[in-house]
Enzyme design. Structure first.
Site, mmCIF file in Angstrom:
data_model
loop_
_atom_site.group_PDB
_atom_site.id
_atom_site.type_symbol
_atom_site.label_atom_id
_atom_site.label_comp_id
_atom_site.label_asym_id
_atom_site.label_seq_id
_atom_site.Cartn_x
_atom_site.Cartn_y
_atom_site.Cartn_z
ATOM 1 C CB CYS A 169 -0.731 0.139 1.179
ATOM 2 S SG CYS A 169 0.005 -0.143 2.600
ATOM 3 C CB CYS B 236 1.145 4.470 7.778
ATOM 4 S SG CYS B 236 -0.575 4.619 6.357
ATOM 5 C CG HIS C 5 -0.714 -4.435 15.966
ATOM 6 N ND1 HIS C 5 -0.259 -3.281 15.504
ATOM 7 C CD2 HIS C 5 0.059 -5.258 14.788
ATOM 8 C CE1 HIS C 5 0.214 -3.193 14.287
ATOM 9 N NE2 HIS C 5 -0.001 -4.478 13.887
ATOM 10 C CD GLU D 255 -2.194 1.013 13.030
ATOM 11 O OE1 GLU D 255 -3.440 1.603 13.512
ATOM 12 O OE2 GLU D 255 -1.930 0.290 12.403
ATOM 13 C CB CYS E 286 -5.967 2.308 6.057
ATOM 14 S SG CYS E 286 -4.728 0.677 5.830
ATOM 15 C CB SER F 102 1.501 -8.892 8.711
ATOM 16 O OG SER F 102 0.893 -8.342 7.768
ATOM 17 C CG ASN G 129 -2.022 -5.852 6.146
ATOM 18 O OD1 ASN G 129 -1.848 -6.281 5.489
ATOM 19 N ND2 ASN G 129 -1.713 -5.533 6.898
ATOM 20 C CB SER H 255 4.068 -5.158 5.149
ATOM 21 O OG SER H 255 3.622 -6.288 6.079
#
Length: 316
Positions: free
Chosen positions: A19, A103, A131, A133, A202, A230, A232, A275
């Protein structure tokens, strides 16, 4: 006489793979290496993909978990997942050159959380404990002013006064469906809760999940290329299973494929987490070609043309 090889139709999810935020983060490390020379230090994996990390290591990037593992006279890059406010503050105190590769869509969530805190709201963050984030987002405001929920059951366990000003935010890489259920539970319990105009998940996560949903409907099995850490990528496997293809799994590379798992599969759906680079998709296709008579197609649900600017320090 050569035995006839079994036919296998591969349908690729579109969009898939990198992305704009991942592209930007990797480019930031490469530009920092050009500008400052090697080594350039990176706090945490720049993105959750070993192939990407090892490729950058070969160019001179050194990955560490904390600032005190890096020398003060070399630049350090913060990963795409975002960091608590204490991290850049520590870097400034050490007089380190740092570049923030967070990001921009994660940064948007950070700003929302800060805005709600300044308005006197307690923030409920929907995300996965531990995580990077989530750690970064919770670190934007003082301890005690943000609480984490991971499931609908967690919402039922919240012990917040009914008259307390509340707001919610979400980790960007979650399952759209799961998050919607948690948001519904929050709104049912706390009708006055404030939130973003639309959920913080997102565009890339939303598009990749939609593509896998379409893929699952036409596949006997779905293979998602991505790292086990990961978020996502793991969500894409879940989405495929919920969408009607229970035979769905995650692999980092073609070398991890259990070929017996593909017994009886005629239509294979393939996607890649945000990613995972396209070269790993090509690698899987070539590994399949070595074993089957392969036809490749694509199911496209959205086109993406998003680009994010580089930090000023590296823009010139």
């Amino acid at each position: 006489m050569t035995a006839t090889r079994r036919e296998l139709t591969i349908r690729l999810a579109g969009p898939r793979g990198f992305c704009a935020g991942v592209d930007r983060a990797i480019l930031i490390v490469e530009k920092a290496l050009e500008k400052f020379g090697a080594p350039v230090y990176v706090r945490h994996e720049i993105v959750h993909n070993r192939f990407v990390v090892e490729s950058l290591q070969e160019k001179g990037a050194v990955f560490v978990e904390e600032l005190d593992e890096a020398p003060i006279d070399r630049p350090i890059v913060f990963s795409a997942h975002g960091v608590p406010k204490s991290v850049p503050a520590d870097a400034e105190a050490r007089q380190m050159i740092y570049v923030d590769a967070t990001c921009p869509l994660v940064s948007k969530v950070h700003r929302e959380v800060e805005r709600h805190h300044k308005a006197g709201h307690i923030v409920v963050l929907i995300g996965h404990a531990g995580h990077p984030e989530v750690i970064g987002t919770m670190g934007q405001v003082p301890d005690g002013s943000i609480v984490l929920v991971e499931t609908v059951d967690d919402v039922a366990k919240l012990n917040l006064p009914d008259n307390m000003p509340l707001a919610y935010a979400t980790q960007t890489t979650l399952s759209v469906d799961d998050t919607a259920a948690i948001v519904d539970a929050l709104r049912a319990r706390y009708p006055h809760i404030a939130g973003p105009k639309r959920e913080d998940i997102c565009y890339a996560t939303t598009n990749r999940q939609a593509a896998v949903r379409a893929l699952a409907a036409e596949s006997d099995a779905v293979l998602v290329i991505g790292a086990p850490n990961s978020s996502n990528s793991r969500r894409l496997v879940e989405v495929a299973r919920v969408a009607g293809c229970p035979k769905a799994t995650l692999v980092q590379r073609a070398s991890e494929i259990d070929w017996a798992w593909l017994d009886g599969v005629r239509n294979l759906g393939v996607s890649a987490g945000a990613s995972a680079p396209e070269i790993l998709v090509d690698e899987v296709i070539e590994a399949c070609r070595a074993r089957f008579d392969v036809t490749v197609g694509e199911i496209i649900v959205a086109e993406e043309d998003v680009e994010f600017k580089l930090p000023r320090l590296l823009a010139s």
